[in-house]
Write a protein that holds these residues in place. Structure first.
Motif: not given
Length: 271
Positions: A15, A21, A54, A67, A70, A210, A225
């Motif tokens: 993430a 992330s 991402s 994800s 994203s 992500s 995630s």
């Protein structure tokens, strides 16, 4: 260049710039070691800045999984895919995105079913720096304590600079019950058996990771995630559990201008 989708179903014996992330405490690696990983880059037209937003993983020459989160607030025409490069913002092969299919049950808050299939406008050629991860069969089990590897680009702290060199980190899977207990007071994510949670002291995900793939023996078992407080060991990282979505991925992953999907089984992959 390959024009046929190489979508493998593995039969196993056993993430910042991004919405969320990045790898904290990871080790530098090269794309030759992880040829399945791709960077989603995003152009901000105003300042004319392109960032790595991402991460995803190739599951065919036409498709990647990442994800759904994203793409929060993203203009799809401003996003591209870079494959085959250790550096997220240079080198390799760049393709445009034809379509993003988010899981129909995806919810942003609380985060759940956070998976999407991305279809490219043109297929990627399979090579030593561009290759696929296998998909797991439904109900594939990973034991608690199992070491899993995640590969991504990015920040090592939430306020740190954006790094461009690929890194990998090994985390240890924890039980769903332990993960649910850790996130009991957090309303932003719903942990269920559709998640894999993992952690390791001083290591984990941070802003920009992500969609980062979790793999075991060249099999895609999870994607990042949700993370919380990337510089603390209090919270594990929450990944989507790929095997819960294998049939859905195979159903929606059709080639763009193509013949049949040409899905074929991979050899048995030992853990």
């Amino acid at each position: 260049m390959a024009s046929v989708a190489y979508l493998f179903l593995a039969i196993l014996a056993v993430a910042s710039a991004a919405p969320e992330s990045r790898v904290v405490g990871g080790d530098p690696v090269t794309i030759e070691e992880f040829p399945y990983v791709i960077a989603f880059t995003y152009l901000y037209p105003g300042p004319g800045i392109t960032v790595q937003r991402s991460v995803g993983a190739l599951v065919s020459s036409w498709h990647a999984v990442t994800s759904s989160f994203s793409f929060t607030g993203a203009i799809l025409t401003n996003m591209q895919v870079r494959a085959g490069s250790t550096n997220s913002l240079s080198g390799g092969t760049v393709v445009n995105i034809e379509d993003v299919i988010k899981h129909p049950d995806y919810t942003q808050t609380p985060r759940s079913n956070d998976i999407a299939v991305v279809r490219f406008k043109t297929p990627l050629g399979i090579s030593n720096v561009i290759n696929v991860l296998f998909l797991p069969p439904q109900n594939f089990q990973i034991s608690d304590g199992q070491s899993v590897k995640i590969v991504s680009w990015g920040f090592e702290s939430e306020q740190g600079p954006q790094l461009q060199t690929l890194k990998t980190v090994f985390l240890n899977k924890i039980s769903t019950a332990e993960c649910q207990a850790a996130f009991a007071g957090v309303d932003d994510v719903a942990i269920s058996d559709k998640n894999i949670c993992a952690k390791a002291a001083g290591k984990g995900m941070c802003t920009g990771d992500s969609g980062a793939p979790m793999a075991i023996s060249n099999v895609h078992v999870g994607l990042l995630s949700f993370f919380k407080d990337c510089l603390t060991d209090e919270f594990p990282d929450a990944f989507v559990r790929t095997d819960r979505f294998t049939n859905w991925i195979l159903e929606v992953a059709t080639p763009g201008k193509a013949r049949g999907a040409n899905i074929r089984n991979a050899p048995v992959v030992a853990m």
